[in-house]
Design a protein around this motif. Structure first.
Motif, PDB file in Angstrom:
ATOM      1  N   SER A  32       2.345 -75.058 -30.239  1.00  0.00           N
ATOM      2  CA  SER A  32       2.218 -76.146 -31.217  1.00  0.00           C
ATOM      3  C   SER A  32       1.068 -75.851 -32.184  1.00  0.00           C
ATOM      4  CB  SER A  32       1.991 -77.505 -30.539  1.00  0.00           C
ATOM      5  OG  SER A  32       0.615 -77.771 -30.349  1.00  0.00           O
ATOM      6  N   PRO A  33       0.904 -76.657 -33.194  1.00  0.00           N
ATOM      7  CA  PRO A  33      -0.151 -76.377 -34.175  1.00  0.00           C
ATOM      8  C   PRO A  33      -1.561 -76.510 -33.626  1.00  0.00           C
ATOM      9  CG  PRO A  33       1.555 -77.742 -35.157  1.00  0.00           C
ATOM     10  CD  PRO A  33       1.838 -77.688 -33.675  1.00  0.00           C
ATOM     11  N   CYS A  34      -1.730 -77.125 -32.464  1.00  0.00           N
ATOM     12  CA  CYS A  34      -3.105 -77.226 -31.982  1.00  0.00           C
ATOM     13  C   CYS A  34      -3.338 -76.597 -30.608  1.00  0.00           C
ATOM     14  CB  CYS A  34      -3.619 -78.663 -32.041  1.00  0.00           C
ATOM     15  SG  CYS A  34      -2.630 -79.836 -31.129  1.00  0.00           S
ATOM     16  N   GLY A  35      -2.337 -75.952 -30.040  1.00  0.00           N
ATOM     17  CA  GLY A  35      -2.561 -75.229 -28.786  1.00  0.00           C
ATOM     18  C   GLY A  35      -2.710 -73.745 -29.080  1.00  0.00           C
ATOM     19  N   LEU A  36      -3.425 -73.067 -28.225  1.00  0.00           N
ATOM     20  CA  LEU A  36      -3.702 -71.644 -28.452  1.00  0.00           C
ATOM     21  C   LEU A  36      -2.489 -70.788 -28.093  1.00  0.00           C
ATOM     22  CD1 LEU A  36      -7.270 -71.482 -26.859  1.00  0.00           C
ATOM     23  CD2 LEU A  36      -6.642 -71.932 -29.248  1.00  0.00           C
ATOM     24  N   ILE A  37      -2.316 -69.709 -28.824  1.00  0.00           N
ATOM     25  CA  ILE A  37      -1.213 -68.785 -28.538  1.00  0.00           C
ATOM     26  C   ILE A  37      -1.385 -68.155 -27.154  1.00  0.00           C
ATOM     27  CG2 ILE A  37      -0.359 -66.509 -29.249  1.00  0.00           C
ATOM     28  CD1 ILE A  37      -0.424 -67.573 -32.151  1.00  0.00           C
ATOM     29  N   GLY A  38      -2.614 -68.027 -26.713  1.00  0.00           N
ATOM     30  CA  GLY A  38      -2.846 -67.464 -25.383  1.00  0.00           C
ATOM     31  C   GLY A  38      -2.843 -68.479 -24.256  1.00  0.00           C
ATOM     32  N   THR A  39      -2.410 -69.702 -24.524  1.00  0.00           N
ATOM     33  CA  THR A  39      -2.539 -70.771 -23.529  1.00  0.00           C
ATOM     34  C   THR A  39      -2.077 -70.369 -22.126  1.00  0.00           C
ATOM     35  OG1 THR A  39      -2.368 -72.534 -25.174  1.00  0.00           O
ATOM     36  CG2 THR A  39      -1.710 -73.097 -22.920  1.00  0.00           C
ATOM     37  N   ASP A  40      -0.887 -69.822 -22.026  1.00  0.00           N
ATOM     38  CA  ASP A  40      -0.330 -69.600 -20.690  1.00  0.00           C
ATOM     39  C   ASP A  40      -1.079 -68.516 -19.920  1.00  0.00           C
ATOM     40  OD1 ASP A  40       1.461 -71.478 -21.555  1.00  0.00           O
ATOM     41  OD2 ASP A  40       3.150 -70.093 -21.699  1.00  0.00           O
ATOM     42  N   ALA A  41      -1.600 -67.533 -20.653  1.00  0.00           N
ATOM     43  CA  ALA A  41      -2.388 -66.496 -19.985  1.00  0.00           C
ATOM     44  C   ALA A  41      -3.764 -67.044 -19.596  1.00  0.00           C
ATOM     45  CB  ALA A  41      -2.534 -65.281 -20.897  1.00  0.00           C
ATOM     46  N   ILE A  42      -4.316 -67.837 -20.471  1.00  0.00           N
ATOM     47  CA  ILE A  42      -5.644 -68.416 -20.176  1.00  0.00           C
ATOM     48  C   ILE A  42      -5.562 -69.337 -18.957  1.00  0.00           C
ATOM     49  CG2 ILE A  42      -7.400 -70.018 -21.049  1.00  0.00           C
ATOM     50  CD1 ILE A  42      -6.652 -68.919 -23.921  1.00  0.00           C
ATOM     51  N   THR A  43      -4.546 -70.174 -18.915  1.00  0.00           N
ATOM     52  CA  THR A  43      -4.456 -71.097 -17.772  1.00  0.00           C
ATOM     53  C   THR A  43      -4.204 -70.333 -16.480  1.00  0.00           C
ATOM     54  OG1 THR A  43      -2.081 -71.478 -18.106  1.00  0.00           O
ATOM     55  CG2 THR A  43      -3.602 -72.997 -19.214  1.00  0.00           C
ATOM     56  N   ALA A  44      -3.308 -69.357 -16.533  1.00  0.00           N
ATOM     57  CA  ALA A  44      -3.021 -68.604 -15.312  1.00  0.00           C
ATOM     58  C   ALA A  44      -4.259 -67.868 -14.824  1.00  0.00           C
ATOM     59  CB  ALA A  44      -1.880 -67.613 -15.563  1.00  0.00           C
ATOM     60  N   GLU A  45      -4.974 -67.258 -15.746  1.00  0.00           N
ATOM     61  CA  GLU A  45      -6.167 -66.489 -15.378  1.00  0.00           C
ATOM     62  C   GLU A  45      -7.269 -67.406 -14.841  1.00  0.00           C
ATOM     63  OE1 GLU A  45      -7.188 -62.989 -17.705  1.00  0.00           O
ATOM     64  OE2 GLU A  45      -9.080 -63.960 -18.156  1.00  0.00           O
ATOM     65  N   THR A  46      -7.411 -68.555 -15.457  1.00  0.00           N
ATOM     66  CA  THR A  46      -8.461 -69.491 -15.042  1.00  0.00           C
ATOM     67  C   THR A  46      -8.177 -70.015 -13.643  1.00  0.00           C
ATOM     68  OG1 THR A  46      -8.805 -70.124 -17.344  1.00  0.00           O
ATOM     69  CG2 THR A  46      -9.591 -71.667 -15.654  1.00  0.00           C
ATOM     70  N   ILE A  47      -6.964 -70.432 -13.437  1.00  0.00           N
ATOM     71  CA  ILE A  47      -6.615 -71.008 -12.134  1.00  0.00           C
ATOM     72  C   ILE A  47      -6.601 -69.924 -11.059  1.00  0.00           C
ATOM     73  CG2 ILE A  47      -4.737 -72.150 -10.879  1.00  0.00           C
ATOM     74  CD1 ILE A  47      -4.140 -73.575 -13.668  1.00  0.00           C
ATOM     75  N   ALA A  48      -6.092 -68.761 -11.400  1.00  0.00           N
ATOM     76  CA  ALA A  48      -6.103 -67.663 -10.427  1.00  0.00           C
ATOM     77  C   ALA A  48      -7.536 -67.315 -10.041  1.00  0.00           C
ATOM     78  CB  ALA A  48      -5.399 -66.441 -11.012  1.00  0.00           C
ATOM     79  N   GLY A  49      -8.416 -67.315 -11.014  1.00  0.00           N
ATOM     80  CA  GLY A  49      -9.818 -67.013 -10.721  1.00  0.00           C
ATOM     81  C   GLY A  49     -10.417 -68.030  -9.757  1.00  0.00           C
ATOM     82  N   GLU A  50     -10.097 -69.283  -9.984  1.00  0.00           N
ATOM     83  CA  GLU A  50     -10.626 -70.330  -9.113  1.00  0.00           C
ATOM     84  C   GLU A  50     -10.050 -70.203  -7.698  1.00  0.00           C
ATOM     85  OE1 GLU A  50     -13.001 -72.320  -9.734  1.00  0.00           O
ATOM     86  OE2 GLU A  50     -12.870 -73.618  -7.958  1.00  0.00           O
ATOM     87  N   VAL A  51      -8.760 -69.943  -7.616  1.00  0.00           N
ATOM     88  CA  VAL A  51      -8.144 -69.775  -6.290  1.00  0.00           C
ATOM     89  C   VAL A  51      -8.711 -68.539  -5.600  1.00  0.00           C
ATOM     90  CG1 VAL A  51      -5.964 -69.338  -5.078  1.00  0.00           C
ATOM     91  CG2 VAL A  51      -6.041 -71.002  -6.951  1.00  0.00           C
ATOM     92  N   GLY A  52      -8.922 -67.490  -6.362  1.00  0.00           N
ATOM     93  CA  GLY A  52      -9.517 -66.289  -5.794  1.00  0.00           C
ATOM     94  C   GLY A  52     -10.904 -66.559  -5.235  1.00  0.00           C
ATOM     95  N   THR A  53     -11.673 -67.298  -5.984  1.00  0.00           N
ATOM     96  CA  THR A  53     -13.036 -67.615  -5.533  1.00  0.00           C
ATOM     97  C   THR A  53     -13.004 -68.457  -4.266  1.00  0.00           C
ATOM     98  OG1 THR A  53     -13.817 -67.511  -7.799  1.00  0.00           O
ATOM     99  CG2 THR A  53     -15.185 -68.740  -6.219  1.00  0.00           C
ATOM    100  N   ARG A  54     -12.157 -69.458  -4.258  1.00  0.00           N
ATOM    101  CA  ARG A  54     -12.127 -70.361  -3.101  1.00  0.00           C
ATOM    102  C   ARG A  54     -11.618 -69.681  -1.828  1.00  0.00           C
ATOM    103  NH1 ARG A  54     -10.166 -76.369  -5.199  1.00  0.00           N
ATOM    104  NH2 ARG A  54     -11.512 -76.433  -7.052  1.00  0.00           N
ATOM    105  N   THR A  55     -10.764 -68.682  -1.996  1.00  0.00           N
ATOM    106  CA  THR A  55     -10.150 -68.062  -0.823  1.00  0.00           C
ATOM    107  C   THR A  55     -10.671 -66.649  -0.563  1.00  0.00           C
ATOM    108  OG1 THR A  55      -8.353 -67.184  -2.188  1.00  0.00           O
ATOM    109  CG2 THR A  55      -7.984 -69.337  -1.133  1.00  0.00           C
ATOM    110  N   GLY A  56     -11.562 -66.181  -1.410  1.00  0.00           N
ATOM    111  CA  GLY A  56     -12.063 -64.827  -1.206  1.00  0.00           C
ATOM    112  C   GLY A  56     -11.007 -63.769  -1.436  1.00  0.00           C
ATOM    113  N   THR A  57     -10.074 -64.040  -2.315  1.00  0.00           N
ATOM    114  CA  THR A  57      -8.985 -63.101  -2.578  1.00  0.00           C
ATOM    115  C   THR A  57      -9.247 -62.336  -3.868  1.00  0.00           C
ATOM    116  OG1 THR A  57      -7.497 -64.717  -1.578  1.00  0.00           O
ATOM    117  CG2 THR A  57      -6.479 -62.897  -2.783  1.00  0.00           C
ATOM    118  N   LEU A  58      -8.901 -61.089  -3.837  1.00  0.00           N
ATOM    119  CA  LEU A  58      -9.012 -60.254  -5.029  1.00  0.00           C
ATOM    120  C   LEU A  58      -8.027 -60.760  -6.091  1.00  0.00           C
ATOM    121  CD1 LEU A  58     -10.412 -57.570  -5.956  1.00  0.00           C
ATOM    122  CD2 LEU A  58      -8.382 -56.376  -5.135  1.00  0.00           C
ATOM    123  N   VAL A  59      -8.465 -60.766  -7.339  1.00  0.00           N
ATOM    124  CA  VAL A  59      -7.611 -61.172  -8.462  1.00  0.00           C
ATOM    125  C   VAL A  59      -7.435 -59.970  -9.384  1.00  0.00           C
ATOM    126  CG1 VAL A  59      -7.326 -62.743 -10.415  1.00  0.00           C
ATOM    127  CG2 VAL A  59      -8.430 -63.542  -8.309  1.00  0.00           C
TER     128      VAL A  59
END
Ligand code: NI
Ligand code: NI
Ligand code: NI
Ligand code: NI
Ligand code: NI
Ligand code: NI
Lengths: 248, 248, 248, 248, 248, 248
Positions: A32-59
């Protein structure tokens, strides 16, 4: 622990104990005109990073471009053909399997990737079966689409009512603004009309959804919402996939 | 200007004026016991970002995993087959071409990618020629391997003498430490012996280069060197490719 | 010893002692109005034959058509897509490996083949690694581009000064005229202007180099030069790759 | 007129008048202890050359390696997978079509190539139909397997009676000895037993035909027979395909 | 015994005793104004079923769409590219091989499939050879084109004289009418002219054969003829391939 | 109206009025000791036939073998790799599009096919977009998985309570027994335990589900249930997709 910020002896040490890894997968497409073109990669990376941190898993590295044919009528969108995405995932998984990784969790930010990721899992399984028979590694491949999880739906309902929609949703936009608070965009948006979220090819998509939104109001997103989504969805992913990541 | 941090109307505006884009391409592979596995992607992304800023050019998503077969005997390394990397680059370029991009500069951090990127350029050109004949878009595809530029060699000579080597070099490691000063690693390293930088497959590579270095001493790297490399090489890239990025 | 002029028991006998083979690779593409379309295949085959004779190495079939997209705007040029050439080389190498060949030296007459050949080497190595792991044969694949060797440059400088150029060079044409003295061609050529040897696709190539030459004056070639090039370059190749061909 | 011995202006001139070309296709495979590994390529090239001369048709590069899986249990044999050979032929034909060639006659020396060549014809036709619809060039692709022509059978019967067999036949060997009289080989051969010419994979082939012959006695071949075969079969090919080569 | 009407324990029991299977392969393509589009699949399936019954051999699923490019100018025709059909057959054979099937007989109803099926056999053999070497299963793959068998030719001659032709023949149409007596079609047909059965691409085919027939008069077909063809050809197939189906 | 039982002029007449077609897609895979291996193809074909009759829509050939890797540890199961199934669907759709078909509804009987079918839709759309741009046909591709429709779930609940399960369900078995009442199978079954319907590769599947059932009791199926399912699901499909099939 991030693969790209690790050394090979660190990975060797990790593998002595754990054989799981998280791979974020996103997309590079209009939001959309106000969402970032990288939205889906940014969200996946952000959430994966958080899950990795909480579980001690390599990302591992984020797949930044996915299957986004339907967004190609909007400037800046990029897509892989499904066949290319399948080949890419196959190579990723086979590479990791060489080192002893056995459980791979894809945390996905884009609905358009789902068929290709699932197809890739079976392409890998079948290829290994044919090539190696009983000697094939016992791989466990799993896909988690964060945006479809109940905790996300519940929080979106609370925050946005019926204005969550199906694409360029305030929930995903909020996550990106939590991650990149310096890149909050605003744009005038037409009033929201009810939409039927079905579509065919990229021309059809643009004809139905002229500014790229699918029944969503991304202007409702706030960075603080994003933090709440990240927390809620990470909690849910850990609950759902924690044992998988522990190799159980 | 970063594609993933832009909106589609911003890209539309950009395209009205400029039809060039920079794509960083790296690798996910061992870089000795003290270099990061993401070194080549980090350096490519960092330098591409600087060149993009200096020239006002859009920078697209970084390709994080490249062709790194020869590093596969070290844990954590990932590789695409050349055929997969060619398909990926083809899809990237064809996607961008749809929107009117005509000049694509790949800024590359990894020698192993060079044949696949160059092959991909001709795969694209020939496919478009066969499919569209004279109606094919007049694409200009260029590859810049930052680590081979004279300015890099000169500065590495000044800083490291004969200890630059061919892989896990102090110059590339310095760039990553400038980018990620919180992830500086140290590890005991064997004394440097003169090496012959040729090798065959991944087993042969590990047999010749047991800790992953090829005649380099990455422990010489310092973050402040990294800033000097980024500056020097960006200056040289702008000089060499500035007109290309301007569409001239 | 030429593979096509041998019998299978002769090859069996050869393999009991040696596991190396030379494969010439050329191209079928315009070489200016007075160079032969088969120039690159003829030169590769001629030089490979001489190296084979001097070292007692088996010489396999010449790959006559390579990657020559950029010459396709000139009648008679033929090209493989890079993906096809990679598949072809993979099949050649895998076939030879079945019989016990372990060292394969490609003697190449065409710059446009380099990325595809190098990509093919890694496609082979990675495919064998994934399929066979430690049981994969220890292949050694090497590429020798005869036209880039110092002995060639030195002799070309001596004979042609600045008129060697980058394509349809008098040096390669001289080799073909030594090989095919009955097919010496002449054609009126425009005066030589300084050229920038970069180009993009096949249309761009022809626009920059209207008669197919890239800064060269092939009319300077003489058959006796060809014999000198063959001798010089064969001597250099034996010096560089003789141990490889001996399996050392 | 041979493509590899022509210049691009010569091809341009040829095309103004004629749009046909002959492509020889052979194989690199065992031909019994006394037949050459290059037999099928040598015969195809020799006969194609003669037909080209008699009809004034351009002759393109010989495809030296074909589909010879079934011979892979004999040292020195090489094979393309059918999928690779199809891709190669597709690229050859599409390249030639770009310049205006419309009629392509493959003169084939090896039975194992037939399915791949025929498959390739339809791969080309269907690909062009899908990509270009009614704008697709009106290509005419034809295959001539010289060794199955009546004139060959008749002469073989006259010269060799029942000892012609199905592989490493005296007729094909005779053609190679006419072409390469300095490479006539002899080897002790077991007495001829009647054979059933069917087989499955390469192991099965070798189990059935231990020295590579299929009911043939190649020792009966003589160079002068070869000249007779070349003459007879060229006459027949001109009669059968002359109008095709004239574009009629 | 039909695979699709069996259970897995029934197949397990069958495999304890027999390792052969029949696969019918047809096409979906025009068969003149009065022949069914499914003719080739119906005939293959019908005859395969009869041969299966007579020999106690399992009959697998019919491949309904084959390689029918040349019929694509007629509405309702469908085609696979040869490369797709090869991939499909490879997957079928490899799947069956996993369970212990070793002899696979394709009973084929369409000439256009022949090159792809034969190519697929060698694609399978060569792929297994490269992947598994001597451990590859000893597969036996055979093709039977029912419409080319002498018993068919003899009966067609008896029933239809010179009006059998090459496509939409009364013999194949008769078999479909025996199988589907409720779907007998009639249509006015132009008088039969002598035809040359050669053609190039789909446009050329339609230009030569405007209503889809190739020298045939399908209106001569009668259901009772169909039963005679089924009986005669099944008898001949059992005679030719019975030992193969018994694993001998 | 069935494509295989039609003639080309009948299809031409149909296309003058309607541009939609239904394609059934199934699988060839174990369905427990008492379900048929062809279950998924039989159900898809049966339901597609009924929907075709009710709506006057042409029904094309059934795809009998789908993506069933996970069932490969049971004798008689067959699978396509996802990449092969994608290629096949692409060729089907492109063939139909040539004749003017614009709306294609796949009626699917097997969950394992879903990702490949969806991937294929985007492979087609993206390929056509790249090749033809705005000239690409406006295809509408839709997938209907009959077994997931609410009417099926409701009736299964009514008839089988919690014994419907996820594979070899009594509902699908009932449909096959309605279609093939002469092939009703019985087999002793272990008591039903609660199951977790997740699994990884084919070995994992068999380890979790030793007789092939996933929490289902197929012995509850009765042919008369099958008729009720066919009626209910056809009614629902007409309601959901009727307008699509009408081209609206
Ligand atoms: Ni999104
Ligand atoms: Ni590096
Ligand atoms: Ni050259
Ligand atoms: Ni031969
Ligand atoms: Ni037919
Ligand atoms: Ni089922």
């Amino acid at each position: 622990m991030r693969l790209h910020l690790s050394t090979w002896p660190e990975v060797e040490t990790y593998l002595a104990d754990r054989q799981s890894i998280i791979l974020p997968i996103g997309s590079t497409e209009q939001h959309s005109p106000c969402g970032l073109i990288g939205t889906d990669a940014i969200t996946a990376e952000t959430i994966a990073g958080e899950v990795g941190t909480r579980t001690g898993t390599l990302v591992g590295p984020t797949i930044p471009v996915g299957m986004a044919h339907h967004h190609m009528a909007f400037p800046g969108s990029m897509t892989l053909r499904p066949s290319t995405l399948i080949a890419l995932i196959r190579d990723y998984v086979v590479s990791l399997s060489s080192h002893g990784f056995r459980s791979v969790l894809f945390i996905n930010g884009h609905g358009g990737n789902i068929p290709s990721v699932q197809s890739a899992f079976y392409e890998v399984y079948e290829t290994l079966r044919v090539q190696q028979g009983d000697a094939a590694p016992a791989l466990r491949l799993a896909l988690c689409n964060w945006f479809t999880l109940p905790s996300v739906g519940a929080l979106a309902k609370e925050l946005y009512g019926d204005h969550e929609g199906w694409h360029a949703t305030p929930s995903e936009v909020a996550v990106t603004w939590a991650a990149y608070p310096d890149h909050i965009k605003t744009a005038p948006l037409e009033p929201l009309d009810p939409v039927d979220p079905r579509f065919y090819d990229s021309r059809d998509f643009r004809a139905r959804f002229p500014d790229g939104r699918m029944g969503s109001d991304p202007s409702l997103a706030k960075p603080e919402h994003g933090h709440r989504f990240i927390d809620a969805v990470s909690t849910e992913i850990v609950a759902r996939h924690g044992a998988f990541l522990d190799g159980a």
